[in-house]
Design an enzyme around this catalytic site. Structure first.
Site, PDB file in Angstrom:
ATOM      1  N   ASP A  51       0.843  -1.237   0.198  1.00 23.51           N
ATOM      2  CA  ASP A  51       0.023   0.196   0.050  1.00 23.51           C
ATOM      3  C   ASP A  51       0.917   1.322  -0.090  1.00 23.51           C
ATOM      4  OD1 ASP A  51      -2.553  -1.345   0.314  1.00 23.51           O
ATOM      5  OD2 ASP A  51      -2.451  -1.454   2.225  1.00 23.51           O
ATOM      6  N   TYR A 129       7.215  -9.380   6.879  1.00 22.56           N
ATOM      7  CA  TYR A 129       7.029  -8.071   7.033  1.00 22.56           C
ATOM      8  C   TYR A 129       7.712  -7.870   8.491  1.00 22.56           C
ATOM      9  CZ  TYR A 129       3.754  -7.036   3.185  1.00 22.56           C
ATOM     10  OH  TYR A 129       3.329  -7.213   2.083  1.00 22.56           O
TER      11      TYR A 129
END
Lengths: 284, 284
Positions: A51, A129
């Site tokens: 994003d 992540y």
């Protein structure tokens, strides 16, 4: 001819990975760079569609070259770093860096011929992540401010770590995702834990087969609610199993989030893996 | 009342530490922040007067408060991070961060009452810097680009490490300094070595009692000349002992340089140390 590209970026000034008309995105920037070096039109396929504002140190994409591009690639010499590999496929990374600039906010760190059956998106076995939170001024490092979220409350790292580990496994994570039509929210969360680094910054390690939209930022938001004492340890499993989003779980800022690694199977298992991925996930 | 401040900054958008009329500097930014929190005028004294573009994670300064400022400090409550120390002196760091912002390019990471005799500049026993160089695209991390110099030639880390170590000791470093009128260039280089970090980035560790102007950037420049094969290992000691600057030794860019640590003696030895520092350095 398919090329695998390993990519790193500071997401601060990008509107995310995916092309959007009129906006600066990582995909558009790199496709334009490939066009400048090899000519023609290309379309990158990526492992993790990050994003707006999300960073990457270990993003992976692939690109299919047409015959004209392939001829240009093999004819080209590295105009990049002296001493880089003489292999023209490996030298593509340095040539692309020559176009975007060594101090650009996006860099291709490696280029290689893709193994047969390799697909950056569908071959991926897992994504990892990192999420970084500074919860005291001692941890506010201006050189790390681009990839660190700061919070005012002092957080309880041990409780957050316990909360994270309690969520691991194959579950429906609808409560921790932004829903998308027709898309499953069932995922296998493989690793989720917290530690403080040498400077006292809280770092989450989050690994799953794949993530649905906003999932990492909602998962770390749930842990912060526990670390602040706003939610109890048991609450976050109950929330997960109720499969409904709740206002207590905030989706944390993009700036703290970095895609660090994508896992792929051994080359001889690539075809099999892509088939599995395309099949819809389901709970047993 | 003397306060010790520990300070971190991203030097990219500062014209260095020291106040200069009309320019944005770290000193001016922090003195203004102290003025907003405590009122009055203050003058910071710093351990390392970094040049334009140079960063710090471990800078140290002191400030002397007048009676009005002291009263404001002791009366004030932390308007910063909840859960910070209730001690008003320790809470000053969070209050200053509240003024400059948690995502500012300069942050006061710690504030404490200075021990008797403490002087941020004259008590310092040594300064430690880090210099980072990426010499391949694999090491170009956009998230670290603010504090990493990139070079096109692939460098020989082992030879650079040997070159660095050969310079250690008490010497006249005139060949590796920008000269200043009436200032000695004799320094004790305590540590100087190179390693590659986990991402392949070359990192220099440089520690000395003090540094003259541009000294770290010239020392790392000499090592890069050796790492590229432009100078031999023996040359850089010969250059040092000739005490003359030579064009082969480039002063590398500020962006790769970070002041990471300042060393001070134990509190009961502080007075003695300041006296020693004020005495002019000389070769035996």
């Amino acid at each position: 001819m398919r090329i695998r590209l390993d990519i790193a970026y500071d997401g601060t000034h990008f509107r995310g990975w995916a092309r959007q008309p009129g906006l600066r995105t990582v995909q558009e920037t790199l496709e334009a760079a490939i066009g400048r070096v090899l000519g023609g039109e290309t379309r990158l396929v990526v492992a993790g569609r990050t994003d707006a504002g999300v960073h990457a140190t270990g993003q992976v994409a692939h690109v299919d070259l047409d015959d004209a591009q392939r001829a240009r690639l093999l004819a080209g010499r590295s105009r990049g770093t002296a001493g880089e590999a003489a292999d023209p496929v490996a030298a593509l990374a340095a040539r692309l860096t020559g176009v975007v600039g060594a101090y650009s906010d996006v860099v291709v760190t490696r280029s290689a011929a893709a193994a047969p059956g390799f697909d950056a998106r569908f071959s991926a076995v897992w994504r990892r992540y990192e999420y970084r939170i500074a919860d005291s001024v001692a941890g506010y490092d201006p050189l790390e401010r681009h990839r660190t979220t700061s919070v005012r409350a002092r957080l309880d790292a041990a409780t957050m770590d316990a909360a994270a580990r309690s969520l691991i496994g194959l579950h429906d994570f609808a409560a921790y995702c932004k829903p998308r039509e027709e898309a499953t929210t069932i995922r296998t969360l493989l690793e989720f834990d917290w530690h403080r680094d040498a400077h006292g910054v809280l770092v989450a390690n989050v690994k799953a087969d794949a993530f649905c939209h906003s999932m990492v930022r909602a998962l770390v938001g749930a842990c912060v609610a526990v670390g602040e004492g706003r939610l109890d340890l048991e609450d976050i499993v109950e929330i997960r199993d109720a499969r409904e989003r709740v206002p207590e779980v905030k989706v944390l800022a993009a700036r703290g989030l970095t895609l660090t690694e994508v896992g792929y199977p051994a080359d001889d298992l690539l075809d099999q893996r892509a088939e599995q991925t395309r099949a819809r996930r389901a709970l047993p």
